[in-house]
Design an enzyme around this catalytic site. Structure first.
Site, PDB file in Angstrom:
ATOM      1  N   THR A  36       0.832  -1.207   0.000  1.00 22.43           N
ATOM      2  CA  THR A  36       0.000   0.000   0.000  1.00 22.43           C
ATOM      3  C   THR A  36       0.866   1.256   0.000  1.00 22.43           C
ATOM      4  OG1 THR A  36      -1.713  -1.205   1.192  1.00 22.43           O
ATOM      5  CG2 THR A  36      -1.904   1.183   1.154  1.00 22.43           C
ATOM      6  N   CYS A  37       1.942   1.244   0.751  1.00 21.10           N
ATOM      7  CA  CYS A  37       2.840   2.407   0.790  1.00 21.10           C
ATOM      8  C   CYS A  37       3.447   2.636  -0.592  1.00 21.10           C
ATOM      9  CB  CYS A  37       3.934   2.206   1.826  1.00 21.10           C
ATOM     10  SG  CYS A  37       3.309   1.993   3.504  1.00 21.10           S
ATOM     11  N   ALA A  38       3.910   1.580  -1.223  1.00 20.94           N
ATOM     12  CA  ALA A  38       4.482   1.689  -2.560  1.00 20.94           C
ATOM     13  C   ALA A  38       3.450   2.207  -3.550  1.00 20.94           C
ATOM     14  CB  ALA A  38       5.023   0.323  -3.004  1.00 20.94           C
TER      15      ALA A  38
END
Length: 165
Positions: A59-61
């Site tokens: 999700t961060c990526a």
């Protein structure tokens, strides 16, 4: 303190996000070249602070990729991607992905940014990392928008954040 979830389990943050209309706290973060960056370095530009636990999670990526794609279309706006990852990991990720429209900044050495902005996770398996937050600042460092994503695994609301610009 705010309550968010990780996989449906409640975890807590160190405080509350800055309020809309308030002046952003100053910060000192580490750039990919290990130099320091502060809020004043971006004076005169609108800022999207894309804050997350770690660049090495899906999700961060995705949030970095999404904001990178949208950043090239934004006038007088910089997207700062902020985490506690080492600058080397941030640089590796963006280099491998060919991402050039975002600026990675690290809070690895002190965690002060997370504490000052009230978004440091204080318990659970991600304690010490940043919760998933988007903060938008105008050219004068005034907070125009905040989003504390309630479930860490969820993406932020990109459209609402960018609409606040």
């Amino acid at each position: 303190m705010a309550t968010v979830t990780l996989g449906g389990n409640a975890i807590h943050t160190s405080g509350e996000l800055p309020t809309v209309g308030s002046k952003s706290p100053d910060f000192k973060l580490i750039k990919n070249d290990l130099g320091e960056a502060s809020l004043s370095d971006f004076s005169g530009s609108k800022l999207v602070l894309n804050i997350f636990p770690s660049i090495d999670t899906g999700t961060c990526a995705t949030s970095v990729r999404e904001f990178n794609a949208k950043a090239s279309q934004l006038e007088n706006t910089k997207v700062l991607c902020i985490s506690r990852d080492l600058p080397f990991a941030q640089k590796r990720f963006c280099g491998a992905e060919g991402l050039e429209n975002v600026i990675n900044l690290s809070d690895f050495n002190t965690g002060k940014f997370g504490k000052d902005f009230g978004l440091e996770i204080t318990d659970g398996p991600l304690a010490g990392l940043h919760s998933r937050v988007v903060i938008v600042l105008d050219e004068n460092g005034v907070v125009k928008y905040t989003e504390q994503v309630s479930e860490i695994a969820d993406e932020p609301n990109y459209e609402s954040a960018l609409a606040s610009l």
